[in-house]
Design a protein around this motif. Structure first.
Motif, mmCIF file in Angstrom:
data_model
loop_
_atom_site.group_PDB
_atom_site.id
_atom_site.type_symbol
_atom_site.label_atom_id
_atom_site.label_comp_id
_atom_site.label_asym_id
_atom_site.label_seq_id
_atom_site.Cartn_x
_atom_site.Cartn_y
_atom_site.Cartn_z
ATOM 1 N N GLN A 242 0.835 -1.209 0.000
ATOM 2 C CA GLN A 242 0.000 0.000 0.000
ATOM 3 C C GLN A 242 0.867 1.257 0.000
ATOM 4 N N ARG A 243 1.813 1.251 -0.906
ATOM 5 C CA ARG A 243 2.755 2.353 -1.065
ATOM 6 C C ARG A 243 2.816 2.760 -2.526
ATOM 7 N N ASP A 244 3.136 4.023 -2.766
ATOM 8 C CA ASP A 244 3.346 4.462 -4.138
ATOM 9 C C ASP A 244 4.603 3.798 -4.695
ATOM 10 N N PRO A 245 4.657 3.546 -6.021
ATOM 11 C CA PRO A 245 5.857 2.953 -6.605
ATOM 12 C C PRO A 245 7.152 3.706 -6.263
ATOM 13 N N PRO A 246 7.177 5.060 -6.285
ATOM 14 C CA PRO A 246 8.432 5.745 -5.924
ATOM 15 C C PRO A 246 8.891 5.427 -4.500
ATOM 16 N N GLN A 247 7.942 5.271 -3.580
ATOM 17 C CA GLN A 247 8.323 4.926 -2.215
ATOM 18 C C GLN A 247 8.958 3.536 -2.162
ATOM 19 N N VAL A 248 8.407 2.599 -2.909
ATOM 20 C CA VAL A 248 8.984 1.253 -2.965
ATOM 21 C C VAL A 248 10.396 1.313 -3.556
ATOM 22 N N LEU A 249 10.578 2.102 -4.596
ATOM 23 C CA LEU A 249 11.880 2.189 -5.250
ATOM 24 C C LEU A 249 12.925 2.844 -4.340
ATOM 25 N N VAL A 250 12.534 3.901 -3.653
ATOM 26 C CA VAL A 250 13.469 4.541 -2.720
ATOM 27 C C VAL A 250 13.807 3.578 -1.580
ATOM 28 N N ARG A 251 12.796 2.872 -1.089
ATOM 29 C CA ARG A 251 13.028 1.918 0.001
ATOM 30 C C ARG A 251 13.951 0.790 -0.461
ATOM 31 N N TRP A 252 13.756 0.293 -1.665
ATOM 32 C CA TRP A 252 14.638 -0.739 -2.227
ATOM 33 C C TRP A 252 16.085 -0.248 -2.221
ATOM 34 N N SER A 253 16.276 0.990 -2.646
ATOM 35 C CA SER A 253 17.619 1.562 -2.694
ATOM 36 C C SER A 253 18.230 1.653 -1.303
ATOM 37 N N LEU A 254 17.455 2.120 -0.343
ATOM 38 C CA LEU A 254 17.957 2.238 1.026
ATOM 39 C C LEU A 254 18.325 0.878 1.605
ATOM 40 N N GLN A 255 17.489 -0.123 1.365
ATOM 41 C CA GLN A 255 17.767 -1.451 1.923
ATOM 42 C C GLN A 255 18.999 -2.086 1.301
ATOM 43 N N HIS A 256 19.392 -1.623 0.130
ATOM 44 C CA HIS A 256 20.638 -2.092 -0.472
ATOM 45 C C HIS A 256 21.839 -1.261 -0.022
ATOM 46 N N GLY A 257 21.601 -0.260 0.815
ATOM 47 C CA GLY A 257 22.704 0.537 1.322
ATOM 48 C C GLY A 257 23.144 1.655 0.404
ATOM 49 N N PHE A 258 22.320 1.980 -0.603
ATOM 50 C CA PHE A 258 22.629 3.101 -1.489
ATOM 51 C C PHE A 258 22.136 4.407 -0.866
ATOM 52 N N ILE A 259 22.581 5.519 -1.431
ATOM 53 C CA ILE A 259 22.090 6.844 -1.049
ATOM 54 C C ILE A 259 21.242 7.340 -2.209
ATOM 55 N N PRO A 260 19.923 7.115 -2.169
ATOM 56 C CA PRO A 260 19.086 7.468 -3.320
ATOM 57 C C PRO A 260 18.882 8.974 -3.411
ATOM 58 N N LEU A 261 18.813 9.472 -4.644
ATOM 59 C CA LEU A 261 18.624 10.898 -4.903
ATOM 60 C C LEU A 261 17.372 11.099 -5.750
ATOM 61 N N PRO A 262 16.183 10.911 -5.173
ATOM 62 C CA PRO A 262 14.960 11.120 -5.948
ATOM 63 C C PRO A 262 14.800 12.586 -6.308
ATOM 64 N N LYS A 263 14.283 12.832 -7.491
ATOM 65 C CA LYS A 263 14.126 14.195 -7.997
ATOM 66 C C LYS A 263 12.662 14.478 -8.280
ATOM 67 N N SER A 264 12.187 15.628 -7.811
ATOM 68 C CA SER A 264 10.813 16.039 -8.097
ATOM 69 C C SER A 264 10.673 17.529 -7.855
ATOM 70 N N SER A 265 9.772 18.165 -8.592
ATOM 71 C CA SER A 265 9.436 19.564 -8.363
ATOM 72 C C SER A 265 8.071 19.695 -7.690
ATOM 73 N N ASN A 266 7.450 18.554 -7.401
ATOM 74 C CA ASN A 266 6.127 18.517 -6.790
ATOM 75 C C ASN A 266 6.269 18.395 -5.269
ATOM 76 N N PRO A 267 5.836 19.397 -4.494
ATOM 77 C CA PRO A 267 6.010 19.336 -3.035
ATOM 78 C C PRO A 267 5.413 18.085 -2.400
ATOM 79 N N ASP A 268 4.252 17.660 -2.868
ATOM 80 C CA ASP A 268 3.637 16.454 -2.311
ATOM 81 C C ASP A 268 4.486 15.224 -2.597
#
Length: 235
Positions: free
Chosen positions: A169-195
């Motif tokens: 029950q998560r948005d796809p970007p949240q799953v992708l960022v979480r995947w990156s964190l669990q692999h020990g990466f430093i994810p840099l998501p980019k967006s101009s949308n405050p929400d």
């Protein structure tokens, strides 16, 4: 997101803003930092290219991290740029130095020259483009991995990603960022949308199971899965 202790302004804090002259956002970032009411020492700011110009644009006395943007100019210019970056770090203009889009060959050339190794290599990393050989080499040599384009430039059509997003029950970007964190990466998501920016940060109250991590890992297409500029094989 948690940064290596040597890169953090404080051990328990990680407000990391990735910038570049190419993005034309250095002045905007500096204004936002000042207007935020947060101390400059508590914000980790990185940038690419032309140190003195960047410092002028930001109006800062120093930058926390500075990166060589790509290996494309060739070995001679790469090595000259790296030596200049180390000199700027020693002069107090930069706290930490790193590279971006560097393959193993480029990193080995720095080591063979007897120079200090980068603290960071920023490369495209997400389930479709995991660049595992570069990740493995960097980890063996103490280089942190920053993952750019971790949200696959908003292409969420993969059915495995859709299924896992529904399950948690998560948005796809949240799953992708979480995947990156669990692999020990430093994810840099980019967006101009405050929400969307707020949503991208709301990833610390759930964990992807080992089985679902393996499902996402199995999507890897190597470099062929990249959706961005990826010159890791440049001469």
């Amino acid at each position: 997101m948690k940064l290596p202790a040597t890169m953090c302004p404080k051990p328990d804090l990680a407000r990391h803003i990735d910038s570049a002259r190419l993005y034309e956002n250095e002045k905007i970032v500096s204004d936002a930092v000042r207007d935020s009411g947060v101390s400059r020492s508590e914000v980790f700011v990185s940038s690419l290219d032309a140190i003195d110009d960047s410092l002028k644009n930001f109006g800062f006395d120093y930058l926390d991290l500075y990166l060589v943007h790509s290996p494309l100019p060739g070995k001679e210019k790469r090595m000259a740029a790296w030596r200049a970056l180390l000199a700027a770090r020693d002069a107090g203009k930069i706290r930490t130095v790193g590279v971006s889009n560097y393959g193993i060959k480029h990193l080995e050339q720095i080591r063979e020259a007897g120079l200090e190794m980068p603290a960071v290599n920023q490369v495209e990393i997400h389930p479709l483009c995991q660049q595992r050989d570069i990740v493995r080499w960097c980890r063996e040599n103490g280089i942190a991995i920053e993952a750019y384009a971790p949200s696959i430039r908003a292409d969420f059509s993969n059915p495995v990603l859709q299924d896992i997003s529904t399950k948690y029950q998560r948005d796809p970007p949240q799953v992708l960022v979480r995947w990156s964190l669990q692999h020990g990466f430093i994810p840099l998501p980019k967006s101009s949308n405050p929400d969307r920016i707020r949503s991208n940060a709301q990833v610390f109250d759930f964990e992807i199971s080992e089985a679902d991590m393996k499902r996402l890992d199995a999507l890897d297409r190597g470099k062929a899965g990249g959706i961005s500029w990826n010159p890791v094989d440049a001469e």
